[in-house]
Scaffold this active site. Structure first.
Site, short mmCIF file in Angstrom:
data_model
loop_
_atom_site.label_atom_id
_atom_site.label_comp_id
_atom_site.label_asym_id
_atom_site.label_seq_id
_atom_site.Cartn_x
_atom_site.Cartn_y
_atom_site.Cartn_z
N ILE A 238 77.12 -53.58 -64.76
CA ILE A 238 78.41 -52.86 -64.73
C ILE A 238 78.82 -52.43 -66.14
O ILE A 238 79.22 -51.28 -66.36
CB ILE A 238 79.51 -53.72 -64.07
CG1 ILE A 238 79.11 -54.08 -62.64
CG2 ILE A 238 80.85 -52.99 -64.09
CD1 ILE A 238 80.00 -55.12 -61.96
N ASP B 53 76.91 -58.45 -76.57
CA ASP B 53 76.12 -59.01 -75.45
C ASP B 53 75.04 -59.92 -76.03
O ASP B 53 74.50 -59.64 -77.11
CB ASP B 53 75.47 -57.84 -74.68
CG ASP B 53 75.05 -58.23 -73.27
OD1 ASP B 53 75.55 -57.61 -72.32
OD2 ASP B 53 74.20 -59.14 -73.12
N GLY C 187 71.50 -59.11 -69.54
CA GLY C 187 71.54 -57.70 -69.90
C GLY C 187 70.22 -57.28 -70.54
O GLY C 187 69.42 -58.13 -70.93
N ALA D 161 79.58 -62.32 -68.63
CA ALA D 161 79.79 -63.56 -67.89
C ALA D 161 78.45 -64.13 -67.47
O ALA D 161 77.46 -63.41 -67.38
CB ALA D 161 80.64 -63.31 -66.64
N GLN D 162 78.46 -65.41 -67.19
CA GLN D 162 77.39 -66.02 -66.41
C GLN D 162 77.77 -65.61 -64.98
O GLN D 162 78.75 -66.11 -64.43
CB GLN D 162 77.41 -67.53 -66.63
CG GLN D 162 76.27 -68.29 -66.02
CD GLN D 162 76.09 -68.08 -64.54
OE1 GLN D 162 75.17 -67.37 -64.11
NE2 GLN D 162 76.97 -68.64 -63.73
N TYR E 85 81.17 -70.87 -60.07
CA TYR E 85 81.33 -69.50 -60.58
C TYR E 85 82.71 -68.96 -60.20
O TYR E 85 83.41 -68.37 -61.05
CB TYR E 85 80.21 -68.60 -60.01
CG TYR E 85 80.45 -67.12 -60.22
CD1 TYR E 85 80.32 -66.54 -61.48
CD2 TYR E 85 80.82 -66.30 -59.15
CE1 TYR E 85 80.55 -65.18 -61.67
CE2 TYR E 85 81.05 -64.94 -59.33
CZ TYR E 85 80.92 -64.38 -60.59
OH TYR E 85 81.15 -63.05 -60.77
N VAL F 3 72.77 -57.69 -52.21
CA VAL F 3 71.89 -57.25 -51.13
C VAL F 3 71.43 -55.80 -51.29
O VAL F 3 70.28 -55.48 -50.97
CB VAL F 3 72.57 -57.52 -49.75
CG1 VAL F 3 73.80 -56.68 -49.56
CG2 VAL F 3 71.60 -57.30 -48.62
N ARG G 27 72.21 -68.26 -43.93
CA ARG G 27 72.19 -69.16 -45.10
C ARG G 27 73.48 -69.96 -45.13
O ARG G 27 74.57 -69.40 -44.96
CB ARG G 27 72.05 -68.33 -46.38
CG ARG G 27 70.64 -67.88 -46.62
CD ARG G 27 70.51 -67.21 -47.94
NE ARG G 27 71.47 -66.11 -48.08
CZ ARG G 27 71.38 -65.18 -49.04
NH1 ARG G 27 70.42 -65.25 -49.93
NH2 ARG G 27 72.26 -64.22 -49.10
P1 NAD Z 1 75.23 -58.73 -65.46
O1 NAD Z 1 74.59 -60.08 -65.49
O2 NAD Z 1 74.38 -57.53 -65.30
O3 NAD Z 1 76.14 -58.52 -66.74
C1 NAD Z 1 76.67 -59.59 -67.50
C2 NAD Z 1 76.38 -59.30 -68.97
O4 NAD Z 1 76.96 -60.35 -69.75
C3 NAD Z 1 74.87 -59.28 -69.29
O5 NAD Z 1 74.57 -58.14 -70.05
C4 NAD Z 1 74.66 -60.56 -70.06
O6 NAD Z 1 73.58 -60.46 -70.98
C5 NAD Z 1 76.00 -60.75 -70.73
N1 NAD Z 1 76.27 -62.15 -71.05
C6 NAD Z 1 76.10 -63.24 -70.26
N2 NAD Z 1 76.43 -64.36 -70.93
C7 NAD Z 1 76.83 -63.98 -72.16
C8 NAD Z 1 77.28 -64.69 -73.31
N3 NAD Z 1 77.36 -66.02 -73.33
N4 NAD Z 1 77.60 -63.99 -74.43
C9 NAD Z 1 77.49 -62.62 -74.43
N5 NAD Z 1 77.08 -61.91 -73.37
C10 NAD Z 1 76.74 -62.57 -72.26
O7 NAD Z 1 76.32 -58.81 -64.28
P2 NAD Z 1 77.25 -57.66 -63.67
O8 NAD Z 1 76.98 -57.64 -62.22
O9 NAD Z 1 77.16 -56.41 -64.46
O10 NAD Z 1 78.67 -58.33 -63.88
C11 NAD Z 1 79.62 -57.87 -64.85
C12 NAD Z 1 80.94 -58.59 -64.63
O11 NAD Z 1 81.46 -58.29 -63.33
C13 NAD Z 1 80.81 -60.13 -64.68
O12 NAD Z 1 81.96 -60.61 -65.35
C14 NAD Z 1 80.83 -60.54 -63.23
O13 NAD Z 1 81.35 -61.84 -63.06
C15 NAD Z 1 81.75 -59.48 -62.62
N6 NAD Z 1 81.53 -59.22 -61.18
C16 NAD Z 1 80.39 -58.61 -60.75
C17 NAD Z 1 80.24 -58.33 -59.38
C18 NAD Z 1 79.03 -57.62 -58.83
O14 NAD Z 1 79.00 -57.33 -57.62
N7 NAD Z 1 78.03 -57.29 -59.62
C19 NAD Z 1 81.25 -58.72 -58.48
C20 NAD Z 1 82.37 -59.37 -58.97
C21 NAD Z 1 82.53 -59.59 -60.33
#
Ligand code: NAD
Length: 300
Positions: free
Chosen positions: A12, A31, A36, A74-75, A140, A183, A264
């Site tokens: 995102i 990052d 990422g 985020a993790q 989480y 999914v 699941r």
């Molecule tokens: P993603 O794992 O692709 O992106 C997370 C990014 O954060 C990665 O680039 C990662 O390298 C970086 N990161 C992780 N730990 C880090 C740290 N300690 N220091 C610096 N960077 C760090 O996940 P995403 O799906 O793009 O999610 C982005 C945000 O949206 C997150 O906060 C996630 O919780 C939230 N989110 C995503 C979804 C979804 O459907 N994808 C739904 C709800 C919320």
């Protein structure tokens, strides 16, 4: 305008970074590249590699002096949070507090925070509005929820403005199919490889799938609006896994092979967002249909 996007090398965050670059914003990405990828970075955006949990964030923000902070890092995996709740909390909770502490001392105009449907836990009513009970079912979910309270207190105590966006199930290009890929990413990947799709349960379980460019638009809208508020960011449209497969089949023009496996444990049956608050107060609405979003995902 200068903007700092944490997690800007992720799924995102990289789409948000792309939009910011295209808008001509001076864009910075922070990052650690844990999930990422380097290939998601744009040459027009400045990249700083670092870990939220231990990087010198105060010095970083003092150097960059961003006007806005979009916090996506985020993790982001439920199973990883179960295996290692300490690390999950260290990044998602402490990492966010460290960022807010640094933002407090610089002249950041606003923090936009990526929260999640995971904060609600098992829905007690549908559609889920922002005041729906919040009982996260995973570590989480808890670690995404706690920073919402910190944001509110940093605003009340130190005048640091914020907006929280709780995302539904986001999908689109650059989403990774393994782990918590979601999914849509998993199905798109299997379709491209000509592999069989696995459906857990009867396939009638529903989710609110939102295309990533609509999430980007919500983030940009939140720079200007919705201060001190929490918004659900979804489509308000339920889609079952079976409907999702049908939509893929319509795009492909042929049926795909699938197998039905036992449900699941712990999977939520239905999830659907009520999005009127965001539509009204952020002057935002989702624009990309499921068919169009899946087409773009498949062709990426
Ligand atoms: P993603 O794992 O692709 O992106 C997370 C990014 O954060 C990665 O680039 C990662 O390298 C970086 N990161 C992780 N730990 C880090 C740290 N300690 N220091 C610096 N960077 C760090 O996940 P995403 O799906 O793009 O999610 C982005 C945000 O949206 C997150 O906060 C996630 O919780 C939230 N989110 C995503 C979804 C979804 O459907 N994808 C739904 C709800 C919320």
């Amino acid at each position: 305008m200068r903007i700092l996007i944490t997690g800007g090398a992720g799924f995102i965050g990289s789409h948000i970074a792309q939009a910011c670059v295209e808008k001509g914003f001076e864009t910075y990405i922070f990052d650690d590249l844990s999930t990422g990828r380097e290939e998601n970075l744009f040459p027009e955006a400045h990249f700083i590699k670092g870990d939220l949990a231990d990087a010198p964030l105060e010095d970083l923000l003092a150097d960059i002096q961003p006007d806005y902070l979009i916090h996506e890092a985020a993790q982001a995996s439920v199973p990883v949070s179960t295996k290692d709740p300490c690390r999950d909390a260290e990044i998602n909770i402490l990492g966010t507090v460290r960022l807010l502490e640094a933002a407090k001392k610089s002249n950041v105009k606003k923090v936009v925070y990526a929260s999640s449907a995971a904060v609600y836990g098992n829905p007690v009513r549908l559609p889920i509005d922002e005041s729906h009970p919040q009982h996260p079912l995973s570590f989480y979910g808890v670690s995404k929820y706690v920073p919402e309270f910190y944001l509110d207190l940093y605003w009340k105590h130190f005048g640091l403005p914020y907006t929280v966006l709780r995302y539904a199930n986001v999908y689109g290009p650059r989403q990774v199919a393994h782990g918590e890929g979601g999914v849509v990413a998993i199905f798109a990947d299997k379709i491209k490889r000509g592999e069989k799709l696995s459906v857990y349960g009867d396939g009638d379980q529903t989710r609110d799938f939102i295309y990533v460019s609509d999430v980007v638009a919500a983030n940009l809208a939140a720079l200007e609006r919705g201060t001190g508020e929490i918004f659900n960011i979804g489509t308000g449209i339920p889609t079952s896994v079976n409907q999702l497969i049908k939509a893929f089949e319509e795009i492909l023009g042929h049926p795909v092979e699938k197998e039905y496996l036992p449900p699941r444990e712990g999977d939520i049956r239905d999830s659907l967002f009520h999005i009127n608050k965001a539509v009204k107060e952020l002057a935002w609405s989702p624009k990309v249909s499921l068919a169009e979003g899946l087409r773009r995902t498949l062709s990426s």
